[in-house]
Enzyme design. Structure first.
Site, PDB file in Angstrom:
ATOM      1  CE  LYS A  34      -3.511   2.006   2.392  1.00 12.34           C
ATOM      2  NZ  LYS A  34      -4.805   1.622   3.343  1.00 12.34           N
ATOM      3  CB  SER A  73      -8.676   3.795   2.400  1.00 11.44           C
ATOM      4  OG  SER A  73      -7.098   2.776   3.771  1.00 11.44           O
ATOM      5  CB  SER A  75      -9.203   0.683   5.138  1.00  5.44           C
ATOM      6  OG  SER A  75      -9.794   1.341   5.638  1.00  5.44           O
TER       7      SER A  75
END
Length: 491
Positions: A73, A148, A172
């Site tokens: 990420k 996210s 998330s």
């Protein structure tokens, strides 16, 4: 010869150790596929298996992850690799150090395939709030992947990476895993170091793995954790003496008591999601588990408490990005320091980040602190007490991971409250700081449905064992069934 992309992480690592597969061959297979994909899951791709090692030795073939390429990420710092947390204010930033979680994966032999797209500073439930554009769900390109960590989940679901890591603040990792039909684990808060993660809400942020199956998820978690990190004051690490962590092998759930909190299964759960969830519970009973109803009386207040606490912490964490201490500086001619700060933050932050900074600053402001922030902290304490009481009678707590399947791109962008409600079943577990996993348990409208299993702090082994047993019984086909064009995608 077997297609290397069809191999799980466990299988690929074993093939690399045996010499049946080369590191460069495996890396190139995923890189070529990711470069040609249209989900917008990646913000940056490494050129080759050694380009992201930043001075570290190329991994040998005798380590547990033995050259397996992973997607990371965009909010994890990696030395010399572009890291922006999907924000214009950090676009072009090259960190001088590597996050502990990533470094431990590299020490275990993994290589960095690329950085994955996300909601800006991890603020969002759909991965539409990114300076790099929205991510598309591999099951239907017209739908969101969840947020996210939507890029991390979409990359795994589309077969662009064998596994990835994301971060979970209010859900998330679990929510995008559910919407993309893969497995995601939020570990106990503090068991994985946050050093090198660009912070959103420090008392909630936790790194977690996303993979195609439970065994791969367990393998990554075991590599990410370790002794407490002196660089992170909230790190408590993982003590293997008191909590051994093995790859899951359980096939039965005999003697396991699963609690279903009726407080979280009310209005808002789509009928198709509820049907898949109920079917999974029947499968659990068939494996020997006992399913009982439990109460989490304060869980219904988690959404309100979270959207006071998390923005309050975000307003503090993001104050450093002012163009002087951190972040890209606005190009202005005169106007003074206030004008510089104002223009820098106006130009650098997206709408959702600005909304949460304003909400958090208001909650912390003089005259409102006791009414909002302190009250939200008191609610959080009540939620923690609810979970402790529940775990005196049950081993695990089960809910649908998301109340709905993936929704259409743009469908909720004008309704922030509807967007926030996407995390209504994951937020209580985040506020309680307990571990939770999402695994696919079926489909509704042709889209994946996630089952969330949680236990008390440090019960990851129990959760992974139960998820492994259920995974085999549920038999979910993780290959995306269709795309936006309505065609079958092959992996």
């Amino acid at each position: 010869m077997t297609d290397p992309i069809s191999l799980s992480v466990v299988e690929a690592a074993a093939a690399l150790r045996r010499g049946d597969l080369g590191q460069d061959e495996l890396f190139a297979a995923y890189r070529d596929r990711a470069a040609a994909d249209d989900t917008n899951a990646f913000t940056w791709l490494a050129d080759d298996a050694g380009s992201a090692l930043a001075g570290r030795d190329r991994p040998g073939t005798d380590s547990v992850l033995a050259g397996v390429p992973l997607a990371i990420k965009d909010l994890f710092c990696i030395e010399g690799v572009p890291t922006a947390s999907a924000s214009n204010i950090l676009r072009g930033y090259l960190p001088p150090y590597t996050a502990t979680a990533v470094r431990r994966l590299q020490d275990a032999g993994a290589t960095v395939l690329g950085k994955t797209n996300q909601d800006e500073f991890a603020m969002g439930s759909s991965n539409e709030n990114s300076a790099f554009g929205p991510v598309r769900n591999p099951w239907d390109r017209e739908r969101v992947p969840g947020g996210s960590s939507g890029g991390s989940a979409a990359a795994v679901a589309a077969g662009l990476a064998p596994a990835s890591i994301g971060t979970d603040t209010g859900g998330s990792v679990r929510q995008p895993a559910a919407l993309c039909g893969v497995v995601g684990l939020k570990p106990t808060y503090g068991t994985v170091s946050r050093f090198g993660m660009i912070a959103f809400a420090s008392s909630l942020d936790q790194a977690g793995p996303i993979a195609r199956n439970v065994a791969d998820t367990a393998l990554l978690f075991r590599a990410m954790t370790g002794p407490a990190d002196r660089n992170d004051s909230t790190s408590i690490g993982w003590d293997t003496n008191s909590h051994p962590l093995d790859l899951p092998t359980a096939e039965r759930l005999d003697g396991v008591r699963i609690g279903v909190p009726v407080d979280l299964l009310g209005e808002g759960i789509e009928p198709g999601v509820r049907a898949a969830f109920d079917a999974a519970l029947r499968q659990a009973e068939g494996l020997g588990a006992t399913v009982v109803e439990i109460a989490l009386p304060h869980a219904r207040h988690a959404l309100a408490a979270y959207y006071l606490l998390a923005p309050a912490e975000a307003s503090s964490n993001l104050a450093r990005f002012d163009g002087v201490r951190y972040g890209n500086r606005a190009d202005i001619d005169g106007g003074g320091l206030v004008e510089l700060y104002t223009r820098t933050r106006h130009d650098g932050f997206g709408p959702e980040v600005k909304r949460r900074i304003m909400l958090g600053t208001y909650a912390l402001s003089s005259g409102f602190y006791d009414a909002y922030y302190r009250r939200a902290q008191q609610v959080r304490t009540k939620i923690v007490e609810d979970f402790r009481a529940a775990h005196e009678t049950v081993d695990l707590i089960a809910t649908p991971t998301s109340p709905t399947v993936a929704w259409k791109l743009g469908e909720r962008t004008d309704d922030p409250v509807a967007m926030y409600q996407a995390d209504v079943t994951t937020l209580p577990f985040s506020l309680a700081g307990v571990p939770a996993i999402s695994l696919p348990c079926g489909t509704s409208e042709g889209l994946p449905v996630g089952l969330q299993l949680s236990g008390p702090a440090f019960s990851e082994q129990t959760i992974l064992d139960a998820a492994h047993a259920l995974e085999a019984t549920l038999g979910f086909d993780g290959t995306p069934a269709r795309t936006g064009a309505g065609t079958k995608e092959t992996r």
